[in-house]
Structure formats: C-alpha cells, structure tokens
Design an enzyme around this catalytic site. Structure first.
Site, PDB file in Angstrom:
ATOM      1  N   GLY A  13       0.794  -1.231   0.000  1.00  0.00           N
ATOM      2  CA  GLY A  13       0.000   0.000   0.000  1.00  0.00           C
ATOM      3  C   GLY A  13       0.820   1.271   0.000  1.00  0.00           C
ATOM      4  O   GLY A  13       0.357   2.307   0.482  1.00  0.00           O
ATOM      5  N   SER A  14       2.014   1.231  -0.592  1.00  0.00           N
ATOM      6  CA  SER A  14       2.794   2.475  -0.607  1.00  0.00           C
ATOM      7  C   SER A  14       2.146   3.508  -1.525  1.00  0.00           C
ATOM      8  O   SER A  14       2.240   4.714  -1.269  1.00  0.00           O
ATOM      9  CB  SER A  14       4.251   2.212  -0.989  1.00  0.00           C
ATOM     10  OG  SER A  14       4.349   1.863  -2.339  1.00  0.00           O
ATOM     11  N   ASN A  15       1.484   3.061  -2.588  1.00  0.00           N
ATOM     12  CA  ASN A  15       0.746   4.030  -3.414  1.00  0.00           C
ATOM     13  C   ASN A  15      -0.432   4.615  -2.650  1.00  0.00           C
ATOM     14  O   ASN A  15      -0.711   5.814  -2.761  1.00  0.00           O
ATOM     15  CB  ASN A  15       0.276   3.372  -4.712  1.00  0.00           C
ATOM     16  CG  ASN A  15       1.364   3.356  -5.763  1.00  0.00           C
ATOM     17  OD1 ASN A  15       1.720   4.388  -6.325  1.00  0.00           O
ATOM     18  ND2 ASN A  15       1.932   2.175  -6.002  1.00  0.00           N
ATOM     19  N   ARG A  66     -15.586 -15.306  -9.038  1.00  0.00           N
ATOM     20  CA  ARG A  66     -15.071 -13.926  -9.139  1.00  0.00           C
ATOM     21  C   ARG A  66     -16.204 -12.906  -9.055  1.00  0.00           C
ATOM     22  O   ARG A  66     -16.069 -11.861  -8.426  1.00  0.00           O
ATOM     23  CB  ARG A  66     -14.418 -13.719 -10.502  1.00  0.00           C
ATOM     24  CG  ARG A  66     -12.965 -13.984 -10.535  1.00  0.00           C
ATOM     25  CD  ARG A  66     -12.386 -13.755 -11.921  1.00  0.00           C
ATOM     26  NE  ARG A  66     -11.129 -14.475 -12.003  1.00  0.00           N
ATOM     27  CZ  ARG A  66      -9.982 -14.039 -11.482  1.00  0.00           C
ATOM     28  NH1 ARG A  66      -9.912 -12.875 -10.894  1.00  0.00           N
ATOM     29  NH2 ARG A  66      -8.884 -14.765 -11.563  1.00  0.00           N
ATOM     30  N   MET A  91      -4.344  -7.045  -6.676  1.00  0.00           N
ATOM     31  CA  MET A  91      -3.912  -8.133  -7.550  1.00  0.00           C
ATOM     32  C   MET A  91      -5.055  -9.052  -7.988  1.00  0.00           C
ATOM     33  O   MET A  91      -4.892 -10.266  -8.031  1.00  0.00           O
ATOM     34  CB  MET A  91      -2.824  -8.960  -6.836  1.00  0.00           C
ATOM     35  CG  MET A  91      -1.641  -8.146  -6.364  1.00  0.00           C
ATOM     36  SD  MET A  91      -0.815  -7.281  -7.717  1.00  0.00           S
ATOM     37  CE  MET A  91       0.053  -8.645  -8.458  1.00  0.00           C
ATOM     38  N   LEU A  94     -10.829  -7.597 -12.395  1.00  0.00           N
ATOM     39  CA  LEU A  94     -12.227  -7.262 -12.118  1.00  0.00           C
ATOM     40  C   LEU A  94     -13.116  -7.677 -13.289  1.00  0.00           C
ATOM     41  O   LEU A  94     -12.724  -7.564 -14.451  1.00  0.00           O
ATOM     42  CB  LEU A  94     -12.348  -5.760 -11.867  1.00  0.00           C
ATOM     43  CG  LEU A  94     -11.621  -5.280 -10.605  1.00  0.00           C
ATOM     44  CD1 LEU A  94     -11.578  -3.761 -10.555  1.00  0.00           C
ATOM     45  CD2 LEU A  94     -12.250  -5.846  -9.342  1.00  0.00           C
ATOM     46  N   ASN A 108      -5.992   2.441 -12.412  1.00  0.00           N
ATOM     47  CA  ASN A 108      -4.980   1.506 -11.929  1.00  0.00           C
ATOM     48  C   ASN A 108      -3.607   2.106 -12.174  1.00  0.00           C
ATOM     49  O   ASN A 108      -3.435   2.947 -13.052  1.00  0.00           O
ATOM     50  CB  ASN A 108      -5.096   0.174 -12.698  1.00  0.00           C
ATOM     51  CG  ASN A 108      -4.099  -0.859 -12.204  1.00  0.00           C
ATOM     52  OD1 ASN A 108      -3.903  -1.025 -10.991  1.00  0.00           O
ATOM     53  ND2 ASN A 108      -3.461  -1.567 -13.117  1.00  0.00           N
ATOM     54  N   HIS A 110       0.310   0.812 -13.051  1.00  0.00           N
ATOM     55  CA  HIS A 110       1.086  -0.360 -13.474  1.00  0.00           C
ATOM     56  C   HIS A 110       2.555   0.048 -13.588  1.00  0.00           C
ATOM     57  O   HIS A 110       2.861   1.103 -14.154  1.00  0.00           O
ATOM     58  CB  HIS A 110       0.563  -0.871 -14.824  1.00  0.00           C
ATOM     59  CG  HIS A 110       1.313  -2.078 -15.288  1.00  0.00           C
ATOM     60  ND1 HIS A 110       1.141  -3.315 -14.700  1.00  0.00           N
ATOM     61  CD2 HIS A 110       2.273  -2.235 -16.238  1.00  0.00           C
ATOM     62  CE1 HIS A 110       1.950  -4.181 -15.282  1.00  0.00           C
ATOM     63  NE2 HIS A 110       2.643  -3.549 -16.215  1.00  0.00           N
ATOM     64  N   GLU A 175       5.790   6.279  -9.328  1.00  0.00           N
ATOM     65  CA  GLU A 175       4.382   5.882  -9.130  1.00  0.00           C
ATOM     66  C   GLU A 175       3.735   6.797  -8.097  1.00  0.00           C
ATOM     67  O   GLU A 175       2.589   7.231  -8.231  1.00  0.00           O
ATOM     68  CB  GLU A 175       4.288   4.436  -8.643  1.00  0.00           C
ATOM     69  CG  GLU A 175       4.709   3.398  -9.655  1.00  0.00           C
ATOM     70  CD  GLU A 175       4.483   1.979  -9.150  1.00  0.00           C
ATOM     71  OE1 GLU A 175       3.473   1.732  -8.478  1.00  0.00           O
ATOM     72  OE2 GLU A 175       5.326   1.109  -9.432  1.00  0.00           O
TER      73      GLU A 175
HETATM   74  C1  GRF Z   1       3.110  -1.174  -7.546  1.00  0.00           C
HETATM   75  O1  GRF Z   1       4.333  -1.383  -8.204  1.00  0.00           O
HETATM   76  C2  GRF Z   1       1.996  -1.030  -8.535  1.00  0.00           C
HETATM   77  O2  GRF Z   1       2.383  -0.406  -9.710  1.00  0.00           O
HETATM   78  C3  GRF Z   1       1.649  -2.463  -8.809  1.00  0.00           C
HETATM   79  O3  GRF Z   1       1.758  -3.104  -7.564  1.00  0.00           O
HETATM   80  C4  GRF Z   1       2.676  -2.392  -6.751  1.00  0.00           C
HETATM   81  C5  GRF Z   1       1.953  -2.022  -5.504  1.00  0.00           C
HETATM   82  O4  GRF Z   1       2.762  -1.394  -4.577  1.00  0.00           O
HETATM   83  N1  GRF Z   1       0.359  -2.541  -9.434  1.00  0.00           N
HETATM   84  P1  GRF Z   1       2.117  -0.748  -3.264  1.00  0.00           P
HETATM   85  O5  GRF Z   1       1.234  -1.817  -2.644  1.00  0.00           O
HETATM   86  O6  GRF Z   1       1.371   0.478  -3.662  1.00  0.00           O
HETATM   87  O7  GRF Z   1       3.314  -0.457  -2.386  1.00  0.00           O
END
Ligand code: GRF
Length: 223
Positions: A13-15, A66, A91, A94, A108, A110, A175
């Site tokens: 969850g760093s994003n 799903r 991950m 959908l 999203n 990526h 990101e």
């Molecule tokens: C990131 O590299 C994102 O691009 C990919 O999964 C990773 C998630 O990182 N889809 P975080 O959980 O946000 O740290």
C-alpha cells in the site's frame, strides 16, 4: 471538486500512502471513503486505519466465483458513497460485475510503460529485457488486464546493473508522484476520455528539447 474515493489494495500500500499523504497536505482533493483489501494481512489496511480511514478486508477466497467477490466489493464501495475507485497494487482482475457499475471510474497504476510489459513482475520483465527507459502508467481500467486508456506515464532510466529491486524502487518513486497527480486532475474535472485517448484539459506540453534518451545523447547529436 472533491472526489469520493475508494482504494483497493492487496499488499504494502505504498501508493495508497502517497495518496493519503497528498490528501493530508491538501494537494489532492479526495475524500477517501474506504480502503478495501483482498488479504487480511495487507499493510495497506494498517496505513488506512492509522489515517483514520475506514478499512475492510474482503477475502476473494471466501467467494465461490469472481463475480460474487466483485458484487461484494461494489456493495461495500456504494455503501461508503464511493464514486471513483483507485486500484493500488490490487492483484485481482475485475469482472463486468464491478466494471459496469463503476464504468469509466476505475483507475490503476502499473509499473511499466504500457503497452510494454503488462501483467505480473513488470519490473523484472523490464530489467531482464534490458530496456533503457522503464516507467509506470496510470490508466483507466477496462476488462482486459493493464489495457485501458492512459492518463499519465513516467519514464525512468534503466541501467545494465539494475535488477528487479533497484529498477522497481526507481519506478515506485515515480508511481507515488503520478498517481496522486492523475487523481487530482480527475478531481479538478480536467480528464476526458475519447476512445483510447485521454485528454487532460490545460495540461502542459513538452517540446522536443525535453525528450529523454538513456544513455544521454552526446555532442553533436544532442543539439
Ligand atoms: C506497484 O508497483 C503497482 O504499480 C503495482 O503493484 C505495486 C503495488 O505497490 N500494481 P504498493 O502496494 O502500492 O506499495
């Protein structure tokens, strides 16, 4: 305008954290209504709770299909008043059960310059392929994996001695910048999708002198 945002995570969850930080400092006009993880141990849940945001885990393994899982996600997101959904390291693919009610409102991130290197382990794919420019992409989500219209991309250099981890860290740093930026453009009502093209109203343009090569061009080719 402030967007009512739901964030879906599976891992660290760093994003999500980058989004939370930007909201806190006032540069992203989002009201994060709920964070949902499909794993009970996702660190993203703890990050949400620390920021006093409601957090829930919905385990996909608890659902026979799903579609059932997706319906439950939609139910929780709607209950929380979510209008826009940000997938942040989520991950799961959908289905239309999710993407129809939230059509055109799911983003999203990526870790590659799509359409290159879709799918899993994109950082490793780029390092092993020996690309010179790697990067990341924020895109709208459609029913194909890592495929929808692209809002913003960032390029970072990749070097011969990079591995998945070193290149991944360089990508991740970008990101954390482009995802909040894309969401803020949406909050400002500046994003319009025309088939595959995304237009950001008032977006600045870069001109030829600012394009990147890696390695850098040397004299006289850089003139
Ligand atoms: C990131 O590299 C994102 O691009 C990919 O999964 C990773 C998630 O990182 N889809 P975080 O959980 O946000 O740290």
């Amino acid at each position: 305008m402030t967007i009512a945002l739901g964030v879906l995570v599976s891992g660290s969850g760093s994003n999500l954290q980058a989004i939370l930080d930007r909201v806190r400092e006032g540069s992203l006009d989002a009201d994060i209504r709920v964070v949902i993880a499909n794993r009970a141990d996702a660190l993203g849940l703890a990050r949400a709770r620390k920021a006093r945001i409601s957090a829930a885990s919905v385990l996909h393994t608890d659902f026979p299909q799903r579609e059932d899982f997706d319906r439950e996600l939609v139910r929780l997101l709607r209950e929380a008043g979510v209008e826009w959904v940000a997938l942040a390291g989520f991950m799961r693919i959908l289905t239309p059960e999710f993407l129809t009610p939230y059509a055109g409102r799911v983003l999203n991130i990526h870790p590659a310059l799509l359409p290159a290197c879709p799918g899993l382990h994109a950082q490793r794919q780029q390092a092993e392929h020996g690309v010179r420019l790697a990067g990341c992409t924020v895109h709208f989500v459609d029913e194909q994996m890592d495929h929808g219209p692209i809002v913003i991309q960032a390029a970072v250099p990749a070097f011969a001695d990079d591995d998945e981890a070193s290149l991944g860290a360089r990508i991740l740093d970008m990101e954390h910048r482009i995802y909040p930026q894309a969401l803020q453009w949406i909050a400002q009502g500046r994003v319009r999708v025309q088939e595959r093209q995304v237009v950001v109203a008032g977006g600045a343009r870069v001109f030829s002198g600012q394009f990147w090569t890696n390695p850098p061009l040397e004299h006289p080719f850089n003139g």
